[in-house]
Design a protein around this motif. Structure first.
Motif, PDB file in Angstrom:
ATOM      1  N   ILE A 332      28.891  38.719  29.906  1.00 53.42           N
ATOM      2  CA  ILE A 332      29.311  37.615  29.036  1.00 53.42           C
ATOM      3  C   ILE A 332      28.127  37.240  28.161  1.00 53.42           C
ATOM      4  N   ILE A 333      28.384  36.979  26.880  1.00 57.48           N
ATOM      5  CA  ILE A 333      27.321  36.584  25.948  1.00 57.48           C
ATOM      6  C   ILE A 333      27.713  35.268  25.296  1.00 57.48           C
ATOM      7  N   ASN A 334      26.838  34.275  25.407  1.00 62.76           N
ATOM      8  CA  ASN A 334      27.077  32.965  24.800  1.00 62.76           C
ATOM      9  C   ASN A 334      26.306  32.854  23.486  1.00 62.76           C
ATOM     10  N   LEU A 335      27.025  32.521  22.408  1.00 58.99           N
ATOM     11  CA  LEU A 335      26.426  32.362  21.081  1.00 58.99           C
ATOM     12  C   LEU A 335      26.701  30.949  20.591  1.00 58.99           C
ATOM     13  N   SER A 336      25.811  30.023  20.912  1.00 60.30           N
ATOM     14  CA  SER A 336      25.989  28.621  20.526  1.00 60.30           C
ATOM     15  C   SER A 336      25.251  28.321  19.222  1.00 60.30           C
ATOM     16  N   PHE A 337      25.567  29.093  18.196  1.00 60.16           N
ATOM     17  CA  PHE A 337      24.975  28.880  16.864  1.00 60.16           C
ATOM     18  C   PHE A 337      26.011  29.214  15.812  1.00 60.16           C
ATOM     19  N   ALA A 338      25.707  28.886  14.560  1.00 61.37           N
ATOM     20  CA  ALA A 338      26.672  29.132  13.490  1.00 61.37           C
ATOM     21  C   ALA A 338      25.947  29.316  12.165  1.00 61.37           C
ATOM     22  N   GLY A 339      26.610  30.030  11.262  1.00 58.08           N
ATOM     23  CA  GLY A 339      26.033  30.289   9.949  1.00 58.08           C
ATOM     24  C   GLY A 339      26.978  31.116   9.095  1.00 58.08           C
ATOM     25  N   PRO A 340      26.427  31.875   8.152  1.00 52.08           N
ATOM     26  CA  PRO A 340      27.258  32.662   7.242  1.00 52.08           C
ATOM     27  C   PRO A 340      27.807  33.922   7.903  1.00 52.08           C
ATOM     28  N   GLN A 341      28.776  34.536   7.239  1.00 54.41           N
ATOM     29  CA  GLN A 341      29.300  35.808   7.726  1.00 54.41           C
ATOM     30  C   GLN A 341      28.238  36.881   7.519  1.00 54.41           C
ATOM     31  N   ASP A 342      27.987  37.656   8.566  1.00 52.23           N
ATOM     32  CA  ASP A 342      26.895  38.620   8.589  1.00 52.23           C
ATOM     33  C   ASP A 342      27.467  39.977   8.974  1.00 52.23           C
ATOM     34  N   ARG A 343      27.343  40.951   8.073  1.00 48.73           N
ATOM     35  CA  ARG A 343      27.946  42.259   8.305  1.00 48.73           C
ATOM     36  C   ARG A 343      27.351  42.953   9.533  1.00 48.73           C
ATOM     37  N   LEU A 344      26.032  42.869   9.699  1.00 51.67           N
ATOM     38  CA  LEU A 344      25.397  43.507  10.851  1.00 51.67           C
ATOM     39  C   LEU A 344      25.861  42.881  12.163  1.00 51.67           C
ATOM     40  N   LEU A 345      25.920  41.555  12.189  1.00 51.98           N
ATOM     41  CA  LEU A 345      26.360  40.859  13.393  1.00 51.98           C
ATOM     42  C   LEU A 345      27.813  41.207  13.706  1.00 51.98           C
ATOM     43  N   SER A 346      28.635  41.335  12.678  1.00 50.28           N
ATOM     44  CA  SER A 346      30.037  41.708  12.891  1.00 50.28           C
ATOM     45  C   SER A 346      30.141  43.086  13.527  1.00 50.28           C
ATOM     46  N   LYS A 347      29.317  44.028  13.080  1.00 49.81           N
ATOM     47  CA  LYS A 347      29.310  45.370  13.676  1.00 49.81           C
ATOM     48  C   LYS A 347      28.895  45.308  15.139  1.00 49.81           C
ATOM     49  N   ALA A 348      27.910  44.481  15.438  1.00 48.45           N
ATOM     50  CA  ALA A 348      27.445  44.347  16.821  1.00 48.45           C
ATOM     51  C   ALA A 348      28.538  43.759  17.710  1.00 48.45           C
TER      52      ALA A 348
END
Length: 495
Positions: A332-348
């Motif tokens: 399980i991975i918790n991501l408690s942050f927010a920002g713009p749409q990121d192509r690299l992050l989407s691929k991950a």
């Protein structure tokens, strides 16, 4: 010998032949027109093919025709470069992240754009090798990215985006102060804890003696029927990762919970209020009751900052931390942050889903009029909004169809560095509560995937707001006891 044809019949035969040739030309004209050669690249003839058209099935019969899709060369090409909109400012202005095309020379590309390498790294989760480069003074990032979009040496390029943690300023618990007996590190000084690098995954445990104190009650425990759920599961053996700011591993609430720590910022392992609060919501086992007190935590520090709760993280560091927690067998991975749409992050995130990981993200604290914030709005995460003790929506929470469920996230009692306790609010801690709840589900069903976890959480949630799913609460506020019961054998579902 055949008799000679009269000469006066020849003109009539010529007329008949002419009419026949004319008719034949009319019949062949459409085909000739559709296949006529035209001038193409390098003056080679190119056959222009008309796009296939759909046909309607015959009345009373089957349509056995087949529509052939256009070839790959006719498909629209995805832009190589992600150029931020003019109003977008959430990125490092003098850095660029790019992937080289096969056989391209890195030095040649760097000289072309007046850039120098900061780092080069392979990100297995996204399946790319990225060069992080610094632009020389005077270079405009948007102009560079626009040029890279037309450069065949570039496979992909984007800014090094900035993301913010999603937590309001915390309020200290009155009458409770940290003493020397807590043996916790100070938030404003460098931690004495060893920092784990990629090459040093050895777990770290702590065992100082602490003094118990009287704390205000946790409304989260009763609201989510947490004590009943803990009779069934506590997250034992489940690895939960946080991509966040630093965590105070010496805090009494977290002692022994952290089994791996990577600092992707500066190697200082500096404890921070936000990361410590998220870890507490998931795995507290001192005077507070966390969602999954027996879970094992993996901390990827990708956010840094001097203030108590605010800190920012960059695409490159976040990607580094994500790859590391996957290598450390996080489920399980918790991501408690927010920002713009990121192509690299989407691929991950696509890569994480394909590996069977479950990613939980904060919906965002942008308010009712905010556009979607990421990674919460990404389809490969479970997006969580925040509610208060009365099941009312957190006023600063984002709204939208991407919100999956709600969880307590207003005035939540939690721990902070240096042995402190505080009340905190935001979709950050709401997401952490759901990450802990998913750990309870995974203990009982280890092969649980993203889709199944989302369905269990939604089906067992308490419906709030308009009947059914809505853009405020998603499917409703989670219920730990009801959710865990859905992954238990029928005979043992009741504690």
């Amino acid at each position: 010998m055949l008799p000679a044809l009269p000469r006066h019949r020849f003109p009539r035969l010529r007329r008949v032949a002419g009419v026949g040739l004319f008719a034949l030309g009319l019949a062949l004209a459409p085909g000739l027109a559709s296949a006529q050669p035209v001038s193409g690249p390098y003056d080679e003839p190119v056959r222009r093919v008309a796009a296939p058209t759909e046909t309607q099935p015959p009345v009373g019969g089957l349509n056995r025709s087949m529509r052939v899709p256009p070839g790959a060369w006719m498909q629209p090409r995805q832009a190589r470069s992600l150029v931020p909109a003019p109003e977008e400012t959430r990125f490092v202005p003098d850095e660029v992240l790019f992937e080289l095309a096969p056989n391209a020379d890195a030095e040649t590309v760097l000289r072309r754009y007046g850039a120098t390498v900061i780092a080069r790294q392979r990100f297995e989760l996204a399946g790319v090798t990225i060069i992080r480069a610094k632009l020389e003074a005077g270079r405009d990032l948007r102009a560079v990215l626009t040029q890279m979009g037309d450069d065949d040496s570039i496979a992909g390029a984007q800014p090094n985006f900035l993301f913010d943690l999603q937590q309001d300023a915390s309020k200290p618990v009155s009458g409770v102060s940290a003493g020397s007996s807590t043996a916790s590190s100070d938030a404003h000084s460098q931690s004495t804890l060893p920092t784990l690098r990629l090459s040093d995954p050895t777990p770290v445990t702590r065992s100082p003696i602490t003094t118990r104190r009287v704390l205000p009650p946790q409304y989260v425990v009763g609201k989510l029927h947490l004590s009943e759920a803990h009779k069934l599961a506590q997250g034992r053996g489940v690895r939960v990762a946080l991509i966040d700011s630093g965590v105070d591993m010496e805090h009494p609430e977290l002692r022994g919970s952290v089994v791996g720590y990577l600092d992707a910022i500066d190697g200082q392992a500096t404890p921070h209020a936000h990361g410590t609060s998220m870890a507490t919501a998931i795995a507290a086992h001192g005077e507070l009751e966390g969602m999954a007190p027996a879970a094992r935590l993996l901390v990827g520090r990708a956010f840094g900052g001097q203030q108590a709760t605010s800190a920012n993280g960059k695409s490159f560091q976040i990607m580094t931390a994500l790859d590391w927690v996957v290598q450390q067998r996080a489920k399980i991975i918790n991501l408690s942050f927010a920002g713009p749409q990121d192509r690299l992050l989407s691929k991950a995130l696509i890569g994480a889903k394909e590996r069977g990981l479950i990613v939980v993200a904060a919906a965002g604290n942008g308010g009712a009029k905010s556009g979607p914030l990421y990674p919460g709005a990404d389809p490969n995460v479970i997006a969580v909004t925040a509610t208060d003790a009365e099941d009312k929506i957190f006023p600063d929470a984002n709204r939208g169809g991407y919100i999956a469920v709600a969880a307590p996230g207003v005035d939540v009692l939690t721990a902070e560095p240096a042995g402190r306790y505080a009340f905190t609010s935001g979709t950050s801690i709401a997401a952490a509560h759901v990450s802990g709840l998913v750990a309870l589900l995974v203990e009982k069903q280890p092969d649980l995937d993203l889709a199944s976890a989302r369905k269990i959480l939604a089906d067992s949630a308490v419906d709030l707001g308009p009947k059914g799913r809505d853009p405020f609460f998603g499917a409703g506020r989670v219920d730990a006891q009801a959710a865990v019961a859905r992954v238990m054998p029928v005979a043992t579902a009741q504690p």
